[in-house]
Design a protein around this motif. Structure first.
Motif, PDB file in Angstrom:
ATOM      1  N   PHE A   1      -5.504  -5.155   5.804  1.00 12.55           N
ATOM      2  CA  PHE A   1      -6.781  -6.216   6.036  1.00 12.55           C
ATOM      3  C   PHE A   1      -6.423  -7.482   5.495  1.00 12.55           C
ATOM      4  N   CYS A   2      -5.665  -7.810   4.757  1.00 11.99           N
ATOM      5  CA  CYS A   2      -5.027  -9.116   4.279  1.00 11.99           C
ATOM      6  C   CYS A   2      -3.903  -9.231   3.690  1.00 11.99           C
ATOM      7  N   GLU A   3      -3.311 -10.455   3.390  1.00  8.01           N
ATOM      8  CA  GLU A   3      -1.762 -10.516   2.887  1.00  8.01           C
ATOM      9  C   GLU A   3      -1.873  -9.575   1.875  1.00  8.01           C
ATOM     10  N   GLN A   4      -2.809  -9.500   1.152  1.00  4.29           N
ATOM     11  CA  GLN A   4      -2.634  -8.832  -0.566  1.00  4.29           C
ATOM     12  C   GLN A   4      -2.275  -7.397  -0.006  1.00  4.29           C
ATOM     13  N   ASN A   5      -3.051  -6.756   0.839  1.00  4.10           N
ATOM     14  CA  ASN A   5      -2.719  -5.299   1.175  1.00  4.10           C
ATOM     15  C   ASN A   5      -1.121  -5.208   1.395  1.00  4.10           C
ATOM     16  N   ALA A   6      -0.692  -6.308   2.409  1.00  7.63           N
ATOM     17  CA  ALA A   6       0.863  -6.158   2.867  1.00  7.63           C
ATOM     18  C   ALA A   6       1.713  -6.390   1.546  1.00  7.63           C
ATOM     19  N   ILE A   7       1.218  -7.293   0.689  1.00  5.63           N
ATOM     20  CA  ILE A   7       2.500  -7.240  -0.524  1.00  5.63           C
ATOM     21  C   ILE A   7       1.951  -6.116  -1.580  1.00  5.63           C
ATOM     22  N   GLU A   8       0.825  -5.462  -1.403  1.00  4.04           N
ATOM     23  CA  GLU A   8       0.874  -4.082  -2.125  1.00  4.04           C
ATOM     24  C   GLU A   8       1.852  -3.174  -1.522  1.00  4.04           C
ATOM     25  N   PHE A   9       1.708  -3.034  -0.225  1.00  5.50           N
ATOM     26  CA  PHE A   9       2.625  -2.179   0.441  1.00  5.50           C
ATOM     27  C   PHE A   9       4.068  -2.391   0.369  1.00  5.50           C
ATOM     28  N   PHE A  10       4.330  -3.655   0.634  1.00  6.40           N
ATOM     29  CA  PHE A  10       6.003  -3.924  -0.024  1.00  6.40           C
ATOM     30  C   PHE A  10       6.178  -3.609  -1.027  1.00  6.40           C
ATOM     31  N   LEU A  11       5.599  -3.661  -2.210  1.00 10.31           N
ATOM     32  CA  LEU A  11       5.835  -3.446  -3.515  1.00 10.31           C
ATOM     33  C   LEU A  11       5.950  -1.934  -3.855  1.00 10.31           C
ATOM     34  N   LYS A  12       5.032  -1.195  -3.008  1.00 13.83           N
ATOM     35  CA  LYS A  12       5.305   0.259  -2.997  1.00 13.83           C
ATOM     36  C   LYS A  12       6.693   0.907  -2.404  1.00 13.83           C
ATOM     37  N   LEU A  13       6.935   0.135  -1.179  1.00 18.27           N
ATOM     38  CA  LEU A  13       8.128   0.481  -0.703  1.00 18.27           C
ATOM     39  C   LEU A  13       9.394  -0.054  -1.355  1.00 18.27           C
ATOM     40  N   PHE A  14       9.168  -1.054  -1.812  1.00 23.22           N
ATOM     41  CA  PHE A  14      10.481  -1.675  -2.633  1.00 23.22           C
ATOM     42  C   PHE A  14       9.889  -2.205  -3.952  1.00 23.22           C
ATOM     43  N   PRO A  15       9.633  -1.121  -4.900  1.00 20.45           N
ATOM     44  CA  PRO A  15       9.224  -1.414  -6.097  1.00 20.45           C
ATOM     45  C   PRO A  15      10.466  -2.365  -6.998  1.00 20.45           C
ATOM     46  N   ASN A  16      11.625  -2.038  -6.761  1.00 21.21           N
ATOM     47  CA  ASN A  16      12.646  -2.714  -7.495  1.00 21.21           C
ATOM     48  C   ASN A  16      13.233  -3.878  -7.016  1.00 21.21           C
ATOM     49  N   ASP A  17      12.607  -4.479  -6.126  1.00 16.32           N
ATOM     50  CA  ASP A  17      13.089  -5.658  -5.290  1.00 16.32           C
ATOM     51  C   ASP A  17      13.218  -6.968  -6.259  1.00 16.32           C
ATOM     52  N   ASP A  18      14.547  -7.170  -6.511  1.00 19.83           N
ATOM     53  CA  ASP A  18      14.789  -8.138  -7.612  1.00 19.83           C
ATOM     54  C   ASP A  18      14.673  -9.654  -7.175  1.00 19.83           C
ATOM     55  N   LYS A  19      14.063 -10.026  -6.049  1.00 14.68           N
ATOM     56  CA  LYS A  19      13.623 -11.223  -5.687  1.00 14.68           C
ATOM     57  C   LYS A  19      11.978 -11.546  -6.114  1.00 14.68           C
ATOM     58  N   ILE A  20      11.327 -10.479  -6.671  1.00 10.96           N
ATOM     59  CA  ILE A  20      10.039 -10.660  -7.037  1.00 10.96           C
ATOM     60  C   ILE A  20       9.662 -10.887  -8.470  1.00 10.96           C
ATOM     61  N   LYS A  21       8.990 -11.683  -8.865  1.00  7.48           N
ATOM     62  CA  LYS A  21       8.654 -11.697 -10.448  1.00  7.48           C
ATOM     63  C   LYS A  21       7.361 -11.516 -10.683  1.00  7.48           C
ATOM     64  N   MET A  22       6.941 -10.511 -11.390  1.00  2.34           N
ATOM     65  CA  MET A  22       5.462 -10.017 -11.557  1.00  2.34           C
ATOM     66  C   MET A  22       5.440 -11.130 -13.038  1.00  2.34           C
ATOM     67  N   LEU A  23       4.550 -12.004 -13.124  1.00  2.73           N
ATOM     68  CA  LEU A  23       4.157 -12.967 -14.017  1.00  2.73           C
ATOM     69  C   LEU A  23       3.102 -12.203 -14.811  1.00  2.73           C
ATOM     70  N   PRO A  24       2.834 -12.805 -16.216  1.00  2.00           N
ATOM     71  CA  PRO A  24       1.560 -12.282 -16.602  1.00  2.00           C
ATOM     72  C   PRO A  24       0.435 -12.711 -16.046  1.00  2.00           C
ATOM     73  N   GLN A  25      -0.843 -12.229 -15.889  1.00  3.36           N
ATOM     74  CA  GLN A  25      -1.824 -12.805 -15.114  1.00  3.36           C
ATOM     75  C   GLN A  25      -2.450 -14.254 -15.759  1.00  3.36           C
ATOM     76  N   ARG A  26      -2.322 -14.345 -17.103  1.00  2.00           N
ATOM     77  CA  ARG A  26      -2.867 -15.642 -17.372  1.00  2.00           C
ATOM     78  C   ARG A  26      -1.851 -16.972 -17.289  1.00  2.00           C
ATOM     79  N   SER A  27      -0.712 -16.627 -16.584  1.00  2.00           N
ATOM     80  CA  SER A  27       0.318 -17.665 -16.180  1.00  2.00           C
ATOM     81  C   SER A  27      -0.466 -18.328 -15.243  1.00  2.00           C
ATOM     82  N   ILE A  28      -0.565 -17.925 -13.949  1.00  2.00           N
ATOM     83  CA  ILE A  28      -0.982 -18.479 -12.775  1.00  2.00           C
ATOM     84  C   ILE A  28      -2.319 -17.949 -12.294  1.00  2.00           C
TER      85      ILE A  28
END
Length: 175
Positions: A99-126
């Protein structure tokens, strides 16, 4: 040096529009890094730089909130990978459950959970929230993403426009 690029969307917002606009910036301008903020987010600490969140070898910086990934704020660095990533996300538009880009990002993260180009920051950061506004969510502390004055960004997802404006007007900005 930062440049503000404001994109106004007059039709129904899907989030995919934001990704297309970022791709246009990457293709047509010298922009190398984009801090993407939805209209329900505000920078509250001008002493913090975008560069302080960047990490060598990483091109996409996002956070999770109580419910999972939240794409209301993220940072993306221009690279071959990030252009491919944005194009991949855009191919999800219109597919079941996307339905939105967030769904696509979640889907990508499920398919590629170890993609080394993505950094999951602490929520409070940004992407800090006033969690007390969300009665359905148990209380959260600062480490869990509850906004404090020193935080970079206050994000108010799902809050009505009048209440959001009231909160933003009352929020102390660190300059």
């Amino acid at each position: 040096k930062y440049e503000l690029i404001h994109v106004t969307i007059y039709n129904e917002y899907s989030g995919y529009i934001k990704l297309r606009e970022i791709l246009k910036m990457f293709y047509n301008t010298g922009v190398g890094v984009v801090l993407s903020l939805d209209c329900d987010a505000m920078i509250t600490n001008h002493d913090i730089t975008i560069e302080s969140f960047l990490e060598d070898g990483k091109d996409f910086f996002i956070t999770k909130d109580f419910n999972g990934v939240n794409a209301g704020t993220f940072i993306i660095r221009k690279s071959e990978w990030s252009i491919w990533f944005l194009e991949w996300l855009l191919k999800c538009e219109g597919n079941a459950g996307m339905f939105c880009e967030q769904n696509a990002i979640e889907f990508f993260l499920k398919l590629f959970p170890n993609d080394d180009k993505i950094k999951m920051l602490p929520q409070r950061s940004i992407n800090s929230y006033h969690y007390h506004l969300y009665q359905e969510i148990p209380p959260q502390n600062h480490e869990q993403g509850n906004w404090e004055e020193s935080d970079f960004i206050l994000h108010l997802p799902g809050i009505g426009i009048d209440k959001r404006i009231e909160i933003f007007k009352e929020t102390k900005i660190t300059a």
